[in-house]
Design a protein around this motif. Sequence first.
Motif, PDB file in Angstrom:
ATOM      1  N   GLN A 179       0.801  -1.216   0.000  1.00 25.60           N
ATOM      2  CA  GLN A 179       0.000   0.000   0.000  1.00 25.60           C
ATOM      3  C   GLN A 179       0.839   1.275   0.000  1.00 25.60           C
ATOM      4  OE1 GLN A 179      -2.684   0.819  -1.090  1.00 25.60           O
ATOM      5  NE2 GLN A 179      -4.290   0.753   0.453  1.00 25.60           N
ATOM      6  N   GLN A 180       2.049   1.233   0.575  1.00 25.91           N
ATOM      7  CA  GLN A 180       2.926   2.411   0.580  1.00 25.91           C
ATOM      8  C   GLN A 180       2.165   3.650   1.053  1.00 25.91           C
ATOM      9  OE1 GLN A 180       6.406   2.659  -0.397  1.00 25.91           O
ATOM     10  NE2 GLN A 180       6.227   0.492  -0.051  1.00 25.91           N
ATOM     11  N   PRO A 181       2.007   3.819   2.392  1.00 25.56           N
ATOM     12  CA  PRO A 181       1.110   4.849   2.904  1.00 25.56           C
ATOM     13  C   PRO A 181       1.458   6.277   2.527  1.00 25.56           C
ATOM     14  CG  PRO A 181       2.489   3.955   4.663  1.00 25.56           C
ATOM     15  CD  PRO A 181       2.664   3.061   3.471  1.00 25.56           C
ATOM     16  N   HIS A 182       2.737   6.613   2.301  1.00 21.21           N
ATOM     17  CA  HIS A 182       3.073   8.007   1.974  1.00 21.21           C
ATOM     18  C   HIS A 182       2.555   8.354   0.589  1.00 21.21           C
ATOM     19  CE1 HIS A 182       5.489  11.544   0.876  1.00 21.21           C
ATOM     20  NE2 HIS A 182       5.506  11.777   2.174  1.00 21.21           N
ATOM     21  N   VAL A 183       1.809   9.428   0.499  1.00 22.38           N
ATOM     22  CA  VAL A 183       1.138   9.784  -0.753  1.00 22.38           C
ATOM     23  C   VAL A 183       2.132   9.986  -1.895  1.00 22.38           C
ATOM     24  CG1 VAL A 183       1.077  12.275  -0.403  1.00 22.38           C
ATOM     25  CG2 VAL A 183      -0.720  11.174  -1.711  1.00 22.38           C
ATOM     26  N   GLY A 184       3.343  10.455  -1.598  1.00 21.33           N
ATOM     27  CA  GLY A 184       4.332  10.665  -2.653  1.00 21.33           C
ATOM     28  C   GLY A 184       4.721   9.384  -3.356  1.00 21.33           C
ATOM     29  N   ASN A 185       4.626   8.250  -2.650  1.00 21.52           N
ATOM     30  CA  ASN A 185       4.985   6.978  -3.262  1.00 21.52           C
ATOM     31  C   ASN A 185       3.952   6.518  -4.277  1.00 21.52           C
ATOM     32  OD1 ASN A 185       7.360   6.687  -1.805  1.00 21.52           O
ATOM     33  ND2 ASN A 185       6.344   5.721  -0.080  1.00 21.52           N
ATOM     34  N   ARG A 186       2.793   7.161  -4.264  1.00 21.27           N
ATOM     35  CA  ARG A 186       1.756   6.757  -5.204  1.00 21.27           C
ATOM     36  C   ARG A 186       1.891   7.458  -6.549  1.00 21.27           C
ATOM     37  NH1 ARG A 186      -2.595   4.803  -1.664  1.00 21.27           N
ATOM     38  NH2 ARG A 186      -1.889   5.043   0.474  1.00 21.27           N
ATOM     39  N   MET A 187       2.771   8.448  -6.609  1.00 23.43           N
ATOM     40  CA  MET A 187       3.043   9.116  -7.869  1.00 23.43           C
ATOM     41  C   MET A 187       4.245   8.451  -8.529  1.00 23.43           C
ATOM     42  SD  MET A 187       0.975  11.519  -8.625  1.00 23.43           S
ATOM     43  CE  MET A 187       1.957  12.355  -9.852  1.00 23.43           C
ATOM     44  N   HIS A 188       4.242   8.352  -9.824  1.00 23.06           N
ATOM     45  CA  HIS A 188       5.343   7.686 -10.497  1.00 23.06           C
ATOM     46  C   HIS A 188       5.445   8.217 -11.917  1.00 23.06           C
ATOM     47  CE1 HIS A 188       2.520   5.052 -12.789  1.00 23.06           C
ATOM     48  NE2 HIS A 188       1.762   5.372 -11.773  1.00 23.06           N
ATOM     49  N   HIS A 189       6.651   8.306 -12.406  1.00 27.23           N
ATOM     50  CA  HIS A 189       6.856   8.802 -13.763  1.00 27.23           C
ATOM     51  C   HIS A 189       7.190   7.657 -14.706  1.00 27.23           C
ATOM     52  CE1 HIS A 189      10.944   8.266 -12.365  1.00 27.23           C
ATOM     53  NE2 HIS A 189      11.364   8.382 -13.595  1.00 27.23           N
ATOM     54  N   ARG A 190       7.112   6.447 -14.198  1.00 24.24           N
ATOM     55  CA  ARG A 190       7.502   5.267 -14.972  1.00 24.24           C
ATOM     56  C   ARG A 190       6.293   4.370 -15.225  1.00 24.24           C
ATOM     57  NH1 ARG A 190      12.770   3.671 -14.219  1.00 24.24           N
ATOM     58  NH2 ARG A 190      12.223   1.549 -13.584  1.00 24.24           N
ATOM     59  N   TYR A 191       6.455   3.432 -16.138  1.00 23.19           N
ATOM     60  CA  TYR A 191       5.457   2.384 -16.325  1.00 23.19           C
ATOM     61  C   TYR A 191       5.589   1.372 -15.185  1.00 23.19           C
ATOM     62  CZ  TYR A 191       4.378   4.048 -21.029  1.00 23.19           C
ATOM     63  OH  TYR A 191       3.976   4.814 -22.088  1.00 23.19           O
ATOM     64  N   VAL A 192       4.468   0.871 -14.709  1.00 24.86           N
ATOM     65  CA  VAL A 192       4.459  -0.128 -13.643  1.00 24.86           C
ATOM     66  C   VAL A 192       3.673  -1.337 -14.134  1.00 24.86           C
ATOM     67  CG1 VAL A 192       3.812  -0.650 -11.260  1.00 24.86           C
ATOM     68  CG2 VAL A 192       4.561   1.667 -11.869  1.00 24.86           C
ATOM     69  N   LEU A 193       4.354  -2.454 -14.295  1.00 18.77           N
ATOM     70  CA  LEU A 193       3.711  -3.704 -14.705  1.00 18.77           C
ATOM     71  C   LEU A 193       3.693  -4.620 -13.488  1.00 18.77           C
ATOM     72  CD1 LEU A 193       2.526  -5.503 -16.977  1.00 18.77           C
ATOM     73  CD2 LEU A 193       4.875  -6.276 -17.429  1.00 18.77           C
ATOM     74  N   MET A 194       2.515  -4.972 -13.024  1.00 20.84           N
ATOM     75  CA  MET A 194       2.414  -5.816 -11.828  1.00 20.84           C
ATOM     76  C   MET A 194       1.732  -7.134 -12.151  1.00 20.84           C
ATOM     77  SD  MET A 194      -0.699  -3.789  -9.868  1.00 20.84           S
ATOM     78  CE  MET A 194       0.014  -2.168 -10.186  1.00 20.84           C
ATOM     79  N   ARG A 195       2.071  -8.156 -11.355  1.00 24.86           N
ATOM     80  CA  ARG A 195       1.440  -9.464 -11.534  1.00 24.86           C
ATOM     81  C   ARG A 195       1.235 -10.111 -10.174  1.00 24.86           C
ATOM     82  NH1 ARG A 195       3.085 -14.845 -14.964  1.00 24.86           N
ATOM     83  NH2 ARG A 195       0.975 -15.683 -15.024  1.00 24.86           N
ATOM     84  N   VAL A 196       0.065 -10.722 -10.009  1.00 23.06           N
ATOM     85  CA  VAL A 196      -0.279 -11.372  -8.745  1.00 23.06           C
ATOM     86  C   VAL A 196       0.215 -12.821  -8.773  1.00 23.06           C
ATOM     87  CG1 VAL A 196      -2.149 -12.030  -7.193  1.00 23.06           C
ATOM     88  CG2 VAL A 196      -2.321  -9.914  -8.517  1.00 23.06           C
ATOM     89  N   LEU A 197       1.128 -13.146  -7.866  1.00 25.27           N
ATOM     90  CA  LEU A 197       1.624 -14.506  -7.742  1.00 25.27           C
ATOM     91  C   LEU A 197       0.977 -15.242  -6.568  1.00 25.27           C
ATOM     92  CD1 LEU A 197       5.448 -13.901  -8.367  1.00 25.27           C
ATOM     93  CD2 LEU A 197       3.638 -14.397 -10.026  1.00 25.27           C
TER      94      LEU A 197
END
Length: 304
Positions: free
Chosen positions: A52-70
């Motif tokens: 969840q990364q509680p700090h709001v700044g961690n929710r911003m990103h300038h990159r592509y994020v590819l996630m997968r549920v294992l």
Amino acid sequence: MISAMDRTLQVSEVFPSQISDPKSYYEGADQPNRIICSNVIVFERLSWKSLQQPHVGNRMHHRYVLMRVLRSAGVVSVDGQNYQLDVGDALLVTPYQFHHYIEIESDTLRWLFITFELEQGQPALADLSYRRLRPDLLTHQLWGEVAHLWSSDTAASRLELIPTLDRLLARLHATTLRLPQVETVGATTGNGWIAQVETLIIRSVREGWTFEEVAQRAGFSERHLRERFEKQMGLSLRDYRSNYQFHTAISLMRDAKCSLADVAELSGFNSQSVFTRFIRRMAGCTPRELCRQVREGRYEQSSE
């Protein structure tokens, strides 16, 4: 010692029985706008708290994020749209999309993340956004290769990492577009109110609603909504809306045709001075300075 016959058998198992002559020796297979990645980072999250990364700044990103549920299914909210990801499912989040996680099946989880920048191939990745991805067997194997190559300490493995990720994304693009558009989850068990509230907050940016008006439309008192939202989401209503406005502003700033006055208005600010104070608070610089950094590719936030 391998005999000549054994070598012949091995070749026949790997290669086609016959390769025909090309129609032209000057025009072959090509893909001018093929996917080319750079600056790849691979990591995993093993608990809801780290996810969840509680700090709001961690929710911003300038990159592509590819996630997968294992391990352990859950819901990912992207700009107020919810996507139910089951084990094996994947999701691509494009730069500056605000995303967070709800309804994780268990705190014992394993979600794999690949973040990267893109040199070319934006149209292909645009086709992959806002849809749940279900990798086939070959794509699954490419996921594993990317993870193993990242984990290897050898220089040779790192050299193979980016071309393998390019293949993975190309494979996702080629196979996923044959599937029907996957629906977004409008309301999920237990926490359907979150999707409704997120939608209302995003509308409040355009409509100029107060949080009291948002709460009324959601069927809560403002105090109850504030407390319930922060408990569930790990951030306040104000932080959520500010973050959405900030990421909207950055997205708009990437368009050279969009003036700062337009950016302010479309981000929910009727006053340029209020917008300037907001950007200073969020980014530590003026809107003009932030715009310059964004358009020159120098503005960065957390990778994930």
